[in-house]
Design a protein around this motif. Structure first.
Motif, PDB file in Angstrom:
ATOM      1  N   LYS A   1       0.836  -1.206   0.000  1.00  0.00           N
ATOM      2  CA  LYS A   1       0.000   0.000   0.000  1.00  0.00           C
ATOM      3  C   LYS A   1       0.874   1.260   0.000  1.00  0.00           C
ATOM      4  O   LYS A   1       0.475   2.290  -0.542  1.00  0.00           O
ATOM      5  N   TYR A   2       2.059   1.169   0.591  1.00  0.00           N
ATOM      6  CA  TYR A   2       2.956   2.317   0.583  1.00  0.00           C
ATOM      7  C   TYR A   2       3.604   2.490  -0.785  1.00  0.00           C
ATOM      8  O   TYR A   2       3.835   3.615  -1.231  1.00  0.00           O
ATOM      9  N   LEU A   3       3.884   1.391  -1.463  1.00  0.00           N
ATOM     10  CA  LEU A   3       4.421   1.476  -2.819  1.00  0.00           C
ATOM     11  C   LEU A   3       3.393   2.092  -3.761  1.00  0.00           C
ATOM     12  O   LEU A   3       3.726   2.961  -4.576  1.00  0.00           O
ATOM     13  N   LYS A   4       2.150   1.647  -3.643  1.00  0.00           N
ATOM     14  CA  LYS A   4       1.085   2.203  -4.474  1.00  0.00           C
ATOM     15  C   LYS A   4       0.927   3.691  -4.217  1.00  0.00           C
ATOM     16  O   LYS A   4       0.774   4.491  -5.153  1.00  0.00           O
ATOM     17  N   ALA A   5       0.969   4.074  -2.932  1.00  0.00           N
ATOM     18  CA  ALA A   5       0.823   5.488  -2.583  1.00  0.00           C
ATOM     19  C   ALA A   5       1.984   6.303  -3.137  1.00  0.00           C
ATOM     20  O   ALA A   5       1.783   7.388  -3.690  1.00  0.00           O
ATOM     21  N   ALA A   6       3.195   5.792  -3.007  1.00  0.00           N
ATOM     22  CA  ALA A   6       4.364   6.517  -3.517  1.00  0.00           C
ATOM     23  C   ALA A   6       4.261   6.751  -5.015  1.00  0.00           C
ATOM     24  O   ALA A   6       4.600   7.832  -5.519  1.00  0.00           O
ATOM     25  N   GLN A   7       3.765   5.754  -5.734  1.00  0.00           N
ATOM     26  CA  GLN A   7       3.600   5.904  -7.184  1.00  0.00           C
ATOM     27  C   GLN A   7       2.545   6.955  -7.513  1.00  0.00           C
ATOM     28  O   GLN A   7       2.731   7.769  -8.430  1.00  0.00           O
ATOM     29  N   ARG A   8       1.461   6.938  -6.780  1.00  0.00           N
ATOM     30  CA  ARG A   8       0.400   7.924  -7.040  1.00  0.00           C
ATOM     31  C   ARG A   8       0.911   9.342  -6.752  1.00  0.00           C
ATOM     32  O   ARG A   8       0.586  10.284  -7.485  1.00  0.00           O
ATOM     33  N   MET A   9       1.686   9.485  -5.702  1.00  0.00           N
ATOM     34  CA  MET A   9       2.250  10.792  -5.365  1.00  0.00           C
ATOM     35  C   MET A   9       3.253  11.243  -6.422  1.00  0.00           C
ATOM     36  O   MET A   9       3.265  12.412  -6.813  1.00  0.00           O
ATOM     37  N   ALA A  10       4.072  10.315  -6.876  1.00  0.00           N
ATOM     38  CA  ALA A  10       5.045  10.635  -7.926  1.00  0.00           C
ATOM     39  C   ALA A  10       4.350  10.975  -9.230  1.00  0.00           C
ATOM     40  O   ALA A  10       4.749  11.914  -9.937  1.00  0.00           O
ATOM     41  N   ASP A  11       3.295  10.227  -9.558  1.00  0.00           N
ATOM     42  CA  ASP A  11       2.577  10.474 -10.808  1.00  0.00           C
ATOM     43  C   ASP A  11       1.907  11.841 -10.792  1.00  0.00           C
ATOM     44  O   ASP A  11       1.871  12.538 -11.813  1.00  0.00           O
ATOM     45  N   PHE A  12       1.360  12.224  -9.643  1.00  0.00           N
ATOM     46  CA  PHE A  12       0.770  13.570  -9.547  1.00  0.00           C
ATOM     47  C   PHE A  12       1.832  14.614  -9.869  1.00  0.00           C
ATOM     48  O   PHE A  12       1.594  15.557 -10.632  1.00  0.00           O
ATOM     49  N   TYR A  13       2.993  14.450  -9.291  1.00  0.00           N
ATOM     50  CA  TYR A  13       4.095  15.387  -9.461  1.00  0.00           C
ATOM     51  C   TYR A  13       4.532  15.460 -10.922  1.00  0.00           C
ATOM     52  O   TYR A  13       4.629  16.544 -11.508  1.00  0.00           O
ATOM     53  N   LEU A  14       4.773  14.302 -11.512  1.00  0.00           N
ATOM     54  CA  LEU A  14       5.358  14.268 -12.853  1.00  0.00           C
ATOM     55  C   LEU A  14       4.374  14.651 -13.953  1.00  0.00           C
ATOM     56  O   LEU A  14       4.778  15.156 -15.000  1.00  0.00           O
ATOM     57  N   LYS A  15       3.106  14.401 -13.712  1.00  0.00           N
ATOM     58  CA  LYS A  15       2.106  14.646 -14.748  1.00  0.00           C
ATOM     59  C   LYS A  15       1.384  15.977 -14.591  1.00  0.00           C
ATOM     60  O   LYS A  15       0.492  16.294 -15.377  1.00  0.00           O
TER      61      LYS A  15
END
Length: 434
Positions: A286-300
């Motif tokens: 769940k932390y990996l999924k959250a980290a990806q969502r946070m990174a995707d918000f940033y990058l996109k």
């Protein structure tokens, strides 16, 4: 995936938010996808940037008072702080990274002198930033030299940090006293997103002592942060204030962002980095999924500049976002950048790329490469002998309060150096595989 991650952790050396190792979980996976047609040029750029960073920090060491640590460079003067400032661990941590790269004895001597000054901080309980202060400094020292006294200092520092944990709230308190952000609003038990970065000290303490208490606190804090610090799109709030009797959220606000409902770029960077680290330490997806969502918000995000070094807030001057504090948009014809946020995310993405699928790994590592290339260009990296000895230009500390806007900052340098070292580590692993 969890079993694979845990297996790799057992076989690898430890990599912290402030730790670099010859191999960390997922490095070989990421190394397969770091690259592209311009990879060779970036390899050279990274190596040159590290070489010149050694020269720059040798120069900086000559500007710093013996009993102080460098913070920034303003109006031709290096601004320094006492060891009790939250940024005190970044300078010795940077020196140790650069010593690791260069084996320069001058840098090591300077780092050791500053470590002596920081030893007294291990018993401080009035500061939630002990992770930054002690882990980025003594953590790197312990990794490199394995001195028992450094380990003992880290464990005591973790005990001090743990004293700020409130079991009713389920978080570590960020600020001791109720804070007034604009002279009108008051906060009870404020928790800031930055606090995710201090949890790694607790994970270290549990591994070093065998006592799960520190890790349990870190996980509780992470879970509460995941629940209350993010919007549906995984953009972050800066400050969440809690009621200490009920544990309920009282407010969600900002201290350094443009607006209470905006996304402060360095806050989002802390989140990406912090949740990636917690995944590594726990193996919980769940932390990996959250980290990806946070990174995707940033990058996109549509407001991320083409060079991928962000503005200090993603929503500056936009409709529906009202500025807080005394921020005057008219004072800044060009929205200030924050190179520190770019450096933090670049370092985080290099690690995150090692935990995800091939497609996502390529996406994250490519983004990190672009960020490193931008930060290493003359647009952001200062020539040797200039900038007071700091490496990066165009970072921003507290724009709403008109504090340290568009200046070098010690933590921008720290995470930039870390990103360079992590990049070299990935390339080295790929070379070994061949």
């Amino acid at each position: 995936m969890k079993k694979a991650v845990n297996s790799l952790i057992k076989k690898s050396l430890f990599l912290g938010g402030c730790f670099l190792l010859s191999f960390y979980p997922g490095t070989k996976l990421a190394a397969q996808y770091v690259g592209g047609s311009s990879r060779s040029a970036l390899d050279d750029t990274v190596n040159l940037s590290l070489q010149e960073s050694v020269k720059q920090y040798t120069y900086l060491s000559e500007q710093v008072p013996k009993d102080q640590l460098p913070r920034t460079y303003i109006d031709g003067q290096v601004m320094s702080v006492s060891p009790y400032a939250w940024i005190s661990g970044f300078y010795p941590g940077s020196l140790l990274y650069l010593y690791e790269f260069s084996r320069d004895s001058i840098l090591l001597k300077e780092a050791n002198n500053k470590l002596v000054q920081l030893e007294k901080l291990q018993t401080v309980t009035a500061n939630h930033d002990l992770g930054f202060m002690m882990y980025c400094s003594f953590g790197n020292a312990y990794r490199l030299f394995q001195k028992p006294e450094h380990k003992a200092i880290l464990i005591q520092s973790a005990k001090s940090l743990a004293s700020r944990f409130n079991p009713k709230v389920g978080c570590i308190e960020s600020w001791d006293e109720i804070k007034s952000l604009d002279g009108k609003r008051m906060l009870d038990f404020p928790v800031i997103i930055d606090n995710m970065m201090n949890l790694e000290l607790l994970f270290f303490a549990s591994k070093a002592t065998g006592d799960p208490y520190y890790k349990d606190i870190a996980i509780q804090h992470t879970d509460k942060t995941l629940k209350n610090h993010f919007r549906k799109d995984f953009s972050s709030y800066h400050v969440v204030a809690y009621d200490t009797l009920s544990g309920k959220v009282l407010s969600r606000e900002t201290h350094q962002g443009f607006s209470d409902n905006s996304t402060w770029s360095r806050g989002q960077a802390w989140a990406v980095y912090g949740f990636t680290m917690v995944y590594r330490e726990t193996g919980n997806k769940k932390y990996l999924k959250a980290a990806q969502r946070m990174a995707d918000f940033y990058l996109k995000h549509e407001n991320l500049p083409d060079d991928m070094v962000p503005y200090w807030d993603f929503n500056v001057n936009q409709e529906g976002y009202d500025p807080v504090w005394n921020y005057d948009p008219a004072k800044y014809p060009e929205i200030p950048r924050d190179a520190s946020a770019g450096a933090i995310v670049a370092s985080a993405l290099l690690e995150l790329s090692g935990y995800v699928t091939k497609k996502k790994s390529q996406y994250y590592s490519s983004a990190a490469e672009k960020m490193i290339a931008s930060l290493s260009s003359s647009n952001y990296r200062a020539p040797v002998g200039t900038n007071g000895g700091f490496i990066l230009m165009h970072a921003s500390g507290g724009v709403p309060g008109d504090v340290e806007v568009d200046v070098p900052l010690s933590y921008a340098d720290y995470y930039y150096i870390e990103s360079l070292m992590r990049y070299q580590n990935l390339i080295s692993d790929k070379s070994i595989e061949k």
